[in-house]
Motif scaffolding. Sequence first.
Motif, PDB file in Angstrom:
ATOM      1  N   TRP A   8       0.956  -3.016   8.368  1.00 39.17           N
ATOM      2  CA  TRP A   8       2.326  -2.728   8.826  1.00 39.17           C
ATOM      3  C   TRP A   8       2.794  -3.812   9.794  1.00 39.17           C
ATOM      4  N   ASP A   9       1.998  -4.055  10.814  1.00 39.42           N
ATOM      5  CA  ASP A   9       2.391  -4.997  11.863  1.00 39.42           C
ATOM      6  C   ASP A   9       2.589  -6.406  11.322  1.00 39.42           C
ATOM      7  N   ASP A  10       1.701  -6.859  10.443  1.00 38.00           N
ATOM      8  CA  ASP A  10       1.774  -8.231   9.954  1.00 38.00           C
ATOM      9  C   ASP A  10       3.014  -8.462   9.102  1.00 38.00           C
ATOM     10  N   ARG A  31       0.857  -1.178   0.000  1.00 36.34           N
ATOM     11  CA  ARG A  31       0.000   0.000   0.000  1.00 36.34           C
ATOM     12  C   ARG A  31       0.899   1.236   0.000  1.00 36.34           C
ATOM     13  N   MET A  32       0.403   2.318  -0.594  1.00 36.88           N
ATOM     14  CA  MET A  32       1.076   3.591  -0.401  1.00 36.88           C
ATOM     15  C   MET A  32       0.930   3.974   1.072  1.00 36.88           C
ATOM     16  N   VAL A  36      15.030   5.033  -5.540  1.00 35.69           N
ATOM     17  CA  VAL A  36      14.047   4.193  -4.882  1.00 35.69           C
ATOM     18  C   VAL A  36      13.258   3.442  -5.957  1.00 35.69           C
ATOM     19  N   TYR A  37      13.052   2.135  -5.739  1.00 39.74           N
ATOM     20  CA  TYR A  37      12.293   1.342  -6.709  1.00 39.74           C
ATOM     21  C   TYR A  37      10.908   1.959  -6.908  1.00 39.74           C
ATOM     22  N   GLY A  38      10.516   2.128  -8.157  1.00 39.79           N
ATOM     23  CA  GLY A  38       9.194   2.623  -8.454  1.00 39.79           C
ATOM     24  C   GLY A  38       9.083   4.135  -8.476  1.00 39.79           C
ATOM     25  N   GLY A  49       5.339   2.165  -2.434  1.00 35.28           N
ATOM     26  CA  GLY A  49       4.209   1.281  -2.177  1.00 35.28           C
ATOM     27  C   GLY A  49       4.534   0.124  -1.262  1.00 35.28           C
ATOM     28  N   GLN A  50       5.757   0.085  -0.753  1.00 34.28           N
ATOM     29  CA  GLN A  50       6.181  -1.018   0.103  1.00 34.28           C
ATOM     30  C   GLN A  50       6.896  -0.502   1.356  1.00 34.28           C
TER      31      GLN A  50
END
Length: 301
Positions: A117-119, A107-108, A298-300, A167-168
């Motif tokens: 985030w936590d997972d 996600r952005m 940065v990628y992307g 996005g990551q």
Amino acid sequence: MSGICHGRVVVVTGAGRGLGRAHALAFAAEGARVVVNDLGVGLDGSPGPDSPAAQVVDEIRAAGGEAIAHGGDIATTEGASSLVTAALEAYGRLDTLVNNAGFLRDRMLVNLDEDDWDDVVRVHLKGHFLPLKHAAAHWRAEAKAGRTPTARVVNTSSGAGLLGSVGQGNYSAAKAGIIGLTLVAAAELARYGVQVNAIAPAARTRMTERTFAETMAAPGAGFDAMAPENVSPLVVWLGSAASAGVTGRVFGTEGGQITVMEGWRPGPSADKGARWSPTEAGETALKLLAEAETPGAVYGA
């Protein structure tokens, strides 16, 4: 089977598919006995209908190798502890740990939920820490008993952890954390006969299939540059006794290329010998930036 890992016992997490599966098969082909860990979840970490770990074990055994499956959650104390116990109970030893398990919740930043985030941080970063902690405790006990091991840990970071990836944010932060964990573990565990390194691989897996679906070598070359099997030879070597003396390093690996990644180190510097004013600090920072190397994109971006 003979090979550079003959007689070694190797644990690979997230080994049911993709890079982990390729690593498990490659270690077995080099004579290792393999503990194939996989929780059998989907790409986003949700429960899957079955665990692929048993299928990888069947492949290894069909080729004449030795392997067992482990389906525990390595991001829990119980799962990580049982992973080490499984190796010791089945084969009486543990020589190499390859931390590979992970999934994505891209996600952005402004749309990234706290749970996402936590997972992701939990599975990637905590899922590296806990198996490493329990394996290291075993190796420390062995060393203190006068049986210093020739132990190896290979952690899995990413270019996203080194450069960032649009996005990551969750994944990039976790993978950067794995680099820090690798450096600390290499320094702390050397006295116990343990070497710890990390890879930042690029390969086509479930996590990257959209990115690399069309990325191949030149037509007619007969070489799939993004096949996960290309990454495994370096991992096997790092996990073997042949890599003696190599620790605290990060390797980029993609297709037929291996790169030693060189991380943060002092660049241009200025010392006033006294406190800067904000204006002076800014002027000095701009001068130093003009002398410094341009960071990778940065990628992307």
